[in-house]
Design an enzyme around this catalytic site. Structure first.
Site, PDB file in Angstrom:
ATOM      1  N   GLU A   1     -17.703  10.866 -29.463  1.00 27.80           N
ATOM      2  CA  GLU A   1     -18.143  10.974 -28.063  1.00 27.80           C
ATOM      3  C   GLU A   1     -19.353  11.878 -27.994  1.00 27.80           C
ATOM      4  O   GLU A   1     -19.795  12.452 -28.995  1.00 27.80           O
ATOM      5  CB  GLU A   1     -17.009  11.553 -27.208  1.00 27.80           C
ATOM      6  CG  GLU A   1     -16.549  12.926 -27.685  1.00 27.80           C
ATOM      7  CD  GLU A   1     -15.315  13.439 -26.945  1.00 27.80           C
ATOM      8  OE1 GLU A   1     -14.995  12.901 -25.875  1.00 27.80           O
ATOM      9  OE2 GLU A   1     -14.670  14.378 -27.448  1.00 27.80           O
TER      10      GLU A   1
ATOM     11  N   ARG B   1      -5.020  12.912 -15.071  1.00 24.85           N
ATOM     12  CA  ARG B   1      -5.451  13.417 -16.383  1.00 24.85           C
ATOM     13  C   ARG B   1      -5.424  14.939 -16.407  1.00 24.85           C
ATOM     14  O   ARG B   1      -5.071  15.563 -17.422  1.00 24.85           O
ATOM     15  CB  ARG B   1      -6.855  12.906 -16.704  1.00 24.85           C
ATOM     16  CG  ARG B   1      -7.351  13.316 -18.090  1.00 24.85           C
ATOM     17  CD  ARG B   1      -8.716  12.763 -18.411  1.00 24.85           C
ATOM     18  NE  ARG B   1      -9.760  13.321 -17.551  1.00 24.85           N
ATOM     19  CZ  ARG B   1     -11.050  12.999 -17.651  1.00 24.85           C
ATOM     20  NH1 ARG B   1     -11.437  12.103 -18.559  1.00 24.85           N
ATOM     21  NH2 ARG B   1     -11.944  13.538 -16.852  1.00 24.85           N
TER      22      ARG B   1
ATOM     23  N   LYS C   1      -8.567  18.280 -21.643  1.00 21.56           N
ATOM     24  CA  LYS C   1      -9.813  18.749 -21.018  1.00 21.56           C
ATOM     25  C   LYS C   1      -9.674  20.237 -20.692  1.00 21.56           C
ATOM     26  O   LYS C   1      -9.449  20.637 -19.548  1.00 21.56           O
ATOM     27  CB  LYS C   1     -10.124  17.930 -19.772  1.00 21.56           C
ATOM     28  CG  LYS C   1     -11.583  18.002 -19.323  1.00 21.56           C
ATOM     29  CD  LYS C   1     -11.882  16.950 -18.275  1.00 21.56           C
ATOM     30  CE  LYS C   1     -13.300  17.045 -17.754  1.00 21.56           C
ATOM     31  NZ  LYS C   1     -14.312  16.710 -18.771  1.00 21.56           N
TER      32      LYS C   1
END
Length: 336
Positions: free
Chosen positions: A218, A91, A185
């Site tokens: 989230e 990721r 991210k």
């Protein structure tokens, strides 16, 4: 004429360090006689692993510092094993690609560096966090012309325990990131920080983002999940939010409870805030938790207001995976 009551403050004397020896000595004063929460750091700028916390530094002209042009990820060190390193690293590189940052090393080398860093740290329980930056070299907006991208990593000492007490959350008023930035991210966590602070100021543990359509997204640094009144585990879809590695692992493990007849199903779906607040159970899901029960949202109890049985059953599944999961999930660290 009346005398002035103003007070002239004495001139502030700024210290000037004329040598690197003086500066290093000053930096080391901070850590003298104190515990070291960061037992090891890797820096591609230095080209190796640093064990002195006073020297765990990043150049001020690094574009991650002054432009936010960087991405990061993490992995857990538990009982001498690195948990879920490979999925986090994959990721990490997807985030770097979206941010147009080319790693200075291939994936295999990054992996090797991180494992060696964990070993050099001597830390058996903690967090391994790592960053890819556009790199140091100037204060321009564009990274064009920088000598190289940079890779940094640090081991943060500290163990983990299962959360068995429930927490309160609120709906965040801080605007959400757009899907491009939410699914990458990156180091720009100011919205996340403000969302967390907003919750703490309201007497809650953390917050939940709800999009313009009224659907749950989230938390500031974790996914959310629900047990419906029909007994299904439901997580919001990942099309506009970060696909949590622990959330993905939960989706792989939870069917065990379906086979046992404790859960009726497991699925990803769009979940409205109204549906979420009517759920039987609610939880945060994240790497360092791995499950944190939520018992109240915006002042209203979730279910009966107590930590749910299925929430803890799911927590046990993830905890067992951390403690004794397969080799694909746990990499043994060869400490010196």
């Amino acid at each position: 004429m009346a005398a002035s009551n103003s007070v002239i403050a004495p001139e502030f004397k700024v210290e000037v360090f004329s040598s690197s020896e003086e500066l290093v000595s000053k930096l080391q004063e901070k850590w003298s006689g104190k515990p070291k929460p960061y037992p090891a750091m890797y820096s591609s700028v230095f080209g190796g692993i640093i064990l002195d916390p006073a020297m765990m530094l990043i150049p001020i002209d690094d574009h991650m510092v002054h432009r936010g042009h960087g991405v990061f990820d993490t992995a857990i060190i538990h009982d001498g094993y690195l948990y879920e390193l490979d999925v986090h690293l994959a990721r990490f590189l997807r985030s770097a690609s979206k941010a147009k940052i080319v790693s200075p090393f291939p994936e295999a080398t990054l992996r090797s560096i991180l494992i060696q860093l964990a070993a050099s740290s001597g830390c058996r329980d903690g967090t391994l966090r790592y960053w890819l930056s556009a790199g140091p070299g100037n204060f321009s907006l564009s990274p064009t012309g920088l000598p190289s991208s940079a890779f940094y990593a640090v081991v943060i000492d500290g163990g983990f325990e299962q959360y068995r007490e429930g927490v309160k959350v609120i709906t965040s008023s801080i605007p959400m990131k757009s899907p491009l930035f939410a699914t990458m991210k990156n180091v720009n966590y100011l919205p996340n920080v403000l969302a967390k602070m907003e919750a703490e100021e309201a007497g809650a543990n953390s917050s939940v983002w709800v999009d313009e359509g009224g659907y749950i997204a989230e938390g500031p640094n974790m996914n959310v999940a629900f047990i419906t009144r029909d007994g299904e585990l439901v997580l919001p879809t990942f099309d506009k939010i970060l696909s949590g590695c622990t959330a993905m692992r939960l989706l792989q493990l939870a069917p065990q409870l379906v086979e046992q007849g404790r859960l009726k199903g497991v699925r990803l779906a769009a979940v409205s805030a109204d549906e979420g607040k009517k759920a039987a159970e609610m939880m945060y899901v994240g790497s360092s938790l791995p499950i944190l029960p939520i018992i109240m949202w915006d002042g209203n109890p979730i279910g009966d207001g107590n930590v749910g049985e299925l929430t803890m059953a799911l927590s046990d599944l993830l905890w067992e995976d951390m403690v004794a999961g397969p080799e694909t999930q746990r990499i043994p660290v060869s400490y010196a």
